[in-house]
Scaffold this active site. Structure first.
Site, PDB file in Angstrom:
ATOM      1  N   GLY A 193       0.820  -1.216   0.000  1.00 22.34           N
ATOM      2  CA  GLY A 193       0.000   0.000   0.000  1.00 22.34           C
ATOM      3  C   GLY A 193       0.852   1.263   0.000  1.00 22.34           C
ATOM      4  N   CYS A 194       1.933   1.239   0.761  1.00 20.19           N
ATOM      5  CA  CYS A 194       2.799   2.416   0.873  1.00 20.19           C
ATOM      6  C   CYS A 194       3.556   2.652  -0.430  1.00 20.19           C
ATOM      7  CB  CYS A 194       3.758   2.260   2.039  1.00 20.19           C
ATOM      8  SG  CYS A 194       2.864   2.116   3.620  1.00 20.19           S
ATOM      9  N   THR A 195       3.942   1.566  -1.094  1.00 20.63           N
ATOM     10  CA  THR A 195       4.616   1.691  -2.387  1.00 20.63           C
ATOM     11  C   THR A 195       3.650   2.271  -3.414  1.00 20.63           C
ATOM     12  OG1 THR A 195       6.129  -0.121  -1.892  1.00 20.63           O
ATOM     13  CG2 THR A 195       5.771   0.398  -4.228  1.00 20.63           C
TER      14      THR A 195
END
Length: 158
Positions: free
Chosen positions: A47-49
């Site tokens: 998700g952060c990527t």
């Protein structure tokens, strides 16, 4: 989750923190500019990527609209440098291992991970205007469509 009071219109107190690039982040250095501060749980997670790539892909439009973007997590500066290089991010990442910036924005929450309660960053984004006031906050962010929504707000500030 308990409801937190809104921090819209709050003037953010000056703070400094380590970040990628050559100099530490100092909020006061960015007075007169609109800022997007997005808090995310951890470098190199799916998700952060995805979120970082979406901010990267729209970075030129944020810049054209007069805004600076900064990603913030509890990861080390070393981790941030690798994450930034791997993804080709054109903006800096702020390292907050002691959670001082996270506490300022009240983004640390209890989460459930594999059935265990853990403290972590709630994915959140804040837009700070040129005067240093928070004009918009998003908490519990779901990544799809979020960056477009932030850009829309930034473009409306001009």
């Amino acid at each position: 989750m308990s409801e937190r009071p809104s921090i819209i219109n709050m003037t953010v107190p000056d703070f400094s923190a380590e970040m990628t690039g050559q100099t530490p982040f100092r909020l006061a250095d960015f007075r007169g500019r609109n800022l997007v501060l997005y808090f995310y749980p951890k470098d190199n997670t799916p998700g952060c990527t995805t979120e970082a790539l979406q901010f990267r892909d729209l970075h030129s439009r944020f810049t054209k609209a007069g805004a600076e973007i900064f990603g913030i997590s509890r990861d080390s500066l070393r981790s941030h440098v690798g994450f930034k290089e791997k993804l080709g991010l054109p903006f800096e990442l702020i390292s907050d291992p002691d959670e001082s910036v996270c506490k300022l924005f009240d983004v640390i929450v209890m989460k459930s991970m594999y059935g265990k309660k853990v403290r972590g960053i709630e994915r959140s984004t804040f837009v700070i205007d040129a005067a240093g006031k928070i004009v918009k906050e998003w908490r519990g962010v779901k990544v799809p469509g979020h960056v477009d929504e932030v850009l829309e707000l930034i473009e409306s500030l001009n």
